[in-house]
Design a protein around this motif. Structure first.
Motif, short mmCIF file in Angstrom:
data_model
loop_
_atom_site.label_atom_id
_atom_site.label_comp_id
_atom_site.label_asym_id
_atom_site.label_seq_id
_atom_site.Cartn_x
_atom_site.Cartn_y
_atom_site.Cartn_z
N VAL A 106 0.80 -1.23 0.00
CA VAL A 106 0.00 0.00 0.00
C VAL A 106 0.83 1.28 0.00
O VAL A 106 0.42 2.28 -0.58
CB VAL A 106 -1.00 0.12 1.17
N TYR B 150 0.43 10.87 -1.85
CA TYR B 150 0.12 11.10 -0.43
C TYR B 150 1.38 11.24 0.42
O TYR B 150 1.30 11.60 1.58
CB TYR B 150 -0.72 9.96 0.13
N LEU B 151 2.51 10.86 -0.15
CA LEU B 151 3.75 10.92 0.64
C LEU B 151 4.65 12.00 0.08
O LEU B 151 4.64 12.26 -1.12
CB LEU B 151 4.47 9.56 0.57
N PRO B 152 5.44 12.64 0.95
CA PRO B 152 6.38 13.63 0.46
C PRO B 152 7.29 13.00 -0.61
O PRO B 152 7.66 11.83 -0.49
CB PRO B 152 7.19 14.02 1.70
N LEU C 231 10.35 10.85 0.26
CA LEU C 231 10.02 9.54 0.82
C LEU C 231 9.57 8.58 -0.26
O LEU C 231 9.92 7.41 -0.25
CB LEU C 231 8.90 9.69 1.85
N ASP D 197 6.43 0.27 5.21
CA ASP D 197 5.49 0.31 6.32
C ASP D 197 5.44 1.71 6.88
O ASP D 197 6.29 2.52 6.58
CB ASP D 197 5.91 -0.69 7.40
N GLY E 56 5.07 2.66 10.43
CA GLY E 56 4.94 2.58 11.86
C GLY E 56 4.62 1.17 12.32
O GLY E 56 4.25 0.32 11.54
N SER E 57 4.76 0.98 13.61
CA SER E 57 4.58 -0.32 14.19
C SER E 57 3.13 -0.50 14.59
O SER E 57 2.44 0.45 14.89
CB SER E 57 5.50 -0.43 15.39
N LEU F 39 2.05 3.40 19.13
CA LEU F 39 3.10 2.56 18.54
C LEU F 39 3.35 2.90 17.08
O LEU F 39 4.44 2.72 16.56
CB LEU F 39 2.71 1.08 18.64
N GLN F 40 2.30 3.38 16.42
CA GLN F 40 2.43 3.71 15.00
C GLN F 40 3.51 4.78 14.77
O GLN F 40 4.11 4.84 13.72
CB GLN F 40 1.08 4.20 14.47
N THR G 216 8.04 3.62 15.37
CA THR G 216 8.98 3.00 14.42
C THR G 216 8.60 3.40 13.01
O THR G 216 7.43 3.30 12.63
CB THR G 216 8.87 1.46 14.45
N LEU G 217 9.54 3.80 12.20
CA LEU G 217 9.33 3.98 10.76
C LEU G 217 8.18 4.92 10.41
O LEU G 217 7.59 4.79 9.35
CB LEU G 217 9.03 2.62 10.10
N TRP G 218 7.80 5.80 11.32
CA TRP G 218 6.70 6.72 11.00
C TRP G 218 7.15 7.71 9.93
O TRP G 218 8.26 8.25 9.99
CB TRP G 218 6.26 7.48 12.23
N MET G 219 6.34 7.94 8.95
CA MET G 219 6.61 9.01 8.01
C MET G 219 5.35 9.83 7.88
O MET G 219 4.25 9.31 7.68
CB MET G 219 7.07 8.49 6.66
N GLN G 220 5.49 11.10 8.05
CA GLN G 220 4.30 11.95 8.02
C GLN G 220 3.83 12.12 6.58
O GLN G 220 4.59 12.47 5.69
CB GLN G 220 4.62 13.31 8.65
N PRO G 221 2.53 11.87 6.33
CA PRO G 221 2.02 12.01 4.96
C PRO G 221 1.98 13.49 4.55
O PRO G 221 1.98 14.38 5.39
CB PRO G 221 0.60 11.45 5.05
N LYS H 3 12.71 4.36 22.36
CA LYS H 3 12.02 4.24 21.07
C LYS H 3 10.58 4.79 21.19
O LYS H 3 10.10 5.52 20.34
CB LYS H 3 12.00 2.77 20.67
N PRO I 113 -0.71 -1.43 10.61
CA PRO I 113 -0.30 -0.03 10.54
C PRO I 113 -0.27 0.53 9.12
O PRO I 113 -0.66 1.68 8.90
CB PRO I 113 1.10 -0.03 11.16
N ALA I 114 0.16 -0.26 8.16
CA ALA I 114 0.24 0.25 6.79
C ALA I 114 -1.16 0.52 6.25
O ALA I 114 -1.40 1.52 5.57
CB ALA I 114 0.97 -0.75 5.89
N TYR J 285 -2.70 3.54 7.90
CA TYR J 285 -2.05 4.71 7.28
C TYR J 285 -2.70 5.02 5.94
O TYR J 285 -2.97 6.18 5.60
CB TYR J 285 -0.57 4.38 7.11
#
Ligand code: SF4
Lengths: 186, 415
Positions: free
Chosen positions: A154, A163-165, A168, A180, A182-183, B37-38, B41-46, B69, B136-137, B140
């Motif tokens: 996705v 939708y993403l910069p 990225l 992905d 986030g967790s 939790l989202q 880790t690996l968060w990227m702001q849309p 973390k 999470p994906a 998102y």
């Protein structure tokens, strides 16, 4: 995208849950470290034996449990596809959304043993054990699911849709980081 | 042909006259709930999102931050809600476990679709909501696009008759169902019947929450006067409830006589075909007793626990941990004296968080230990060591067992 996946099989049992693949303590680690703990209870040491391109075959109710992104760990280990007698639907979605093919194939565990070479077509559902010659038929994945897989999951799809910069999106396309955002929960 | 409750909801949200098992449908999502939790880790702001009014962010699983973390996730969450003007932000201090926050703040509405990054999101099915835990994906993706897809699964209907006896709770109803019928992989559950009136809304939520444990997709309850009253009190109005058609087609219809149920306990590993009435269970010694989680850290659960613990003492060698499901539950339980009763008995009251439920912080089990929990999940290793054993039961059974030191039927406690 090719819908045919070929690889060496690892065969697991029924009701493997997410906590057995991604334990809570591993959630405190980064993905590469966390990936060393997949199946740590049921088959310790497996993560040093699995090779890129291998296929994980499991039994019924595969992936019962949390939304934590187990598929990221499989992708990190290079696993090419998940096949199971039956999937927990959340787990199947998570795999597909991470760009990891997941095919429900009732009867599959009877046809494969560890180390057999398998060939699965997720668009037609046909599969074959190339070591023994046995064949089977699963229901093909729905077109929408195939589309998500073709995009690589996705997030690359969202990147294509803007939708993403931009920076990225480029990184995602290069495959340098797992797709992905986030967790997951627990 | 008629549709089941969940089929009605999905058809409506997909803009279709009819859906049936096997169909893949794209639906609009009314509320998208992100958890702490989202962001860790690996968060990227849309760069853009669908609609800030359809988003909530809840700090719940790991608060206050137990690791660096998690601590790094907090500022990302705060930046995200500030940048996009998200009003429904439940930061530490006005936080709670996501499913409790969803309930308290009326985020789940009858007939609508709710998605959240925790697997027990089916909890909101108690409010006649098509609610599901998603990864999470995917959450998102919903955040960005406002929609997602589902493959419609067959529905099993539970028809409740009779009335729930004293000392028997929603937890016991669920543990009985899980023991009697086992897994519901790729099935939806629907609950109704004349007995529903005797099950309080909080207990319905416990049942809906735990549907995730038997691998179900959606778990929804019908709307009755008890629920209508709850929704009124939480400011939920103008909804369009979804009721099944009389000629809906079910994979199975199962009748449960609530009147004959008794307290249940699930043995370690799974709840599926692994339970036993507490009255017939082995009187196993316990090291830790846990009352908490989204399923059973509700005000009523704390009331029941306090009632049992008042004037009694937690047995030597037993740790009793009590985690209110939200800050609001915590404050109300404090006002009513429940926390005092629990602490006076020797129990430890923690701040509201997921904590011990997922073996992440505050009450992790060591090798060889036995825990009796009222939380959601008893997988091997769930609460810490893979060599610990986790039994699961209602708050009444857990509180009673904390006092006796062994797994004990709450009805056996004499005053
Ligand atoms: S309390 Fe447990 S089951 Fe509930 S949301 Fe938190 S981790 Fe998930």
């Amino acid at each position: 995208m090719t819908t045919t996946i070929r690889g060496r099989a690892w065969v697991f049992g029924d009701a493997l849950n997410t906590d057995a693949m991604y334990p809570a303590f591993a959630m405190k680690l980064d993905i590469p470290e966390a990936a060393k703990h997949v199946f740590y209870q049921v088959r310790p040491g497996w993560t040093s034996q699995v090779r890129p391109g291998d296929i994980v075959i499991a039994g019924k109710n595969f992936g019962l449990g949390s939304s934590r992104p187990v598929a990221q760990l499989f992708r990190h280990l290079g696993v090419a596809a998940l096949v199971a007698e039956e999937f927990n639907s959340l787990f199947l979605r998570n795999a597909v959304n991470a760009g990891l093919p997941a095919l429900p194939a009732p009867g599959v565990t009877r046809l494969f043993r560890d180390g057999d070479q398998g060939c699965f077509d997720i668009a037609t559902g046909t599969y074959r054990n190339e070591t023994t010659g046995a064949t089977g038929q699963a229901r093909p994945l729905p077109p929408l699911v195939l589309e998500i897989l073709a995009s690589g999951g996705v997030l690359p799809r969202l990147a294509e849709q803007g939708y993403l910069p931009a920076e990225l999106a480029d990184v995602l396309r290069s495959g340098a980081i797992p797709a992905d955002a986030g967790s997951g929960g627990a | 042909m008629g549709m089941t409750m969940i089929e009605k909801m999905l058809a409506r949200k997909a803009g279709l006259p009819q859906v049936a098992p096997g169909d893949v449908v794209t639906v609009e999502v009314d509320m998208c709930v992100l958890i702490d939790l989202q962001f860790a880790t690996l968060w990227m702001q849309p760069s853009r999102i669908h609609d800030p009014d359809k988003v909530a962010v809840v700090m719940d699983h790991a608060v206050p931050a137990p690791s660096l973390k998690d601590a790094e996730g907090g500022p990302r969450a705060r930046k995200f809600v500030a940048d996009f003007g998200i009003k429904r932000f439940y930061d530490v201090g006005r936080h709670g476990i996501c499913h409790q926050i969803i309930a308290e703040n009326g985020l789940a509405r009858p007939g609508e679709v709710l998605a959240c990054t925790d697997s027990h999101t089916c909890a909101a099915g108690a409010y006649n909501t098509a609610a599901r835990g998603l990864g999470p994906a995917e959450v998102y993706s919903i955040l960005c696009t406002g929609s997602t897809w589902f493959q419609v699964a067959p529905t099993v209907r539970y028809e409740f008759g009779g009335a729930l006896p004293e000392s028997v709770s929603g937890k016991d109803v669920f543990l009985h169902i899980a023991d009697a019928y086992g897994d519901a992989v790729n099935q939806n559950l629907e609950f109704g019947g004349s007995g529903l009136a005797s099950i309080p809304v909080g207990d319905r939520r416990t049942i809906a929450t735990q549907a995730a444990e038997i691998s179900a997709d959606f778990a929804t309850f019908g709307v009755d006067d008890v629920l209508r009253d709850f929704l009124d009190r939480h400011g939920v109005t103008g909804y369009q409830a979804a009721e099944p058609d009389p000629d809906a087609s079910y994979a199975d219809v199962r009748r449960i006589d609530l009147g004959i149920l008794e307290p249940y306990v699930a043995r370690p590993g799974t709840v599926s075909r692994n339970g036993v009435p507490v009255s017939q269970a082995e009187r196993r010694r316990i090291d830790q007793a846990f009352i908490g989680s989204c399923a059973n850290g509700q005000l009523d659960d704390l009331r029941i626990a306090a009632g049992i613990l008042r004037g009694r003492k937690v047995a030597d060698g037993v740790r009793l941990l009590v985690t209110p499901a939200s800050q609001e539950v915590y404050r109300e339980a404090m006002r009513r004296g429940y926390l005092q009763d629990i602490a006076d008995a020797g129990g430890v009251v923690t701040n509201s968080t997921c904590g011990a439920c997922f073996g992440y912080h505050m009450g992790v089990l060591g090798p060889g230990e036995v825990c009796l929990t009222s939380s959601t999940r008893n997988f091997t290793g769930r609460m810490g060591s893979t060599e610990a054993e986790i039994y699961m039961a209602s708050p009444a059974t857990v509180a009673t067992s904390a006092v006796t030191g062994v797994i004990t039927d709450p009805r056996s406690l004499t005053s």
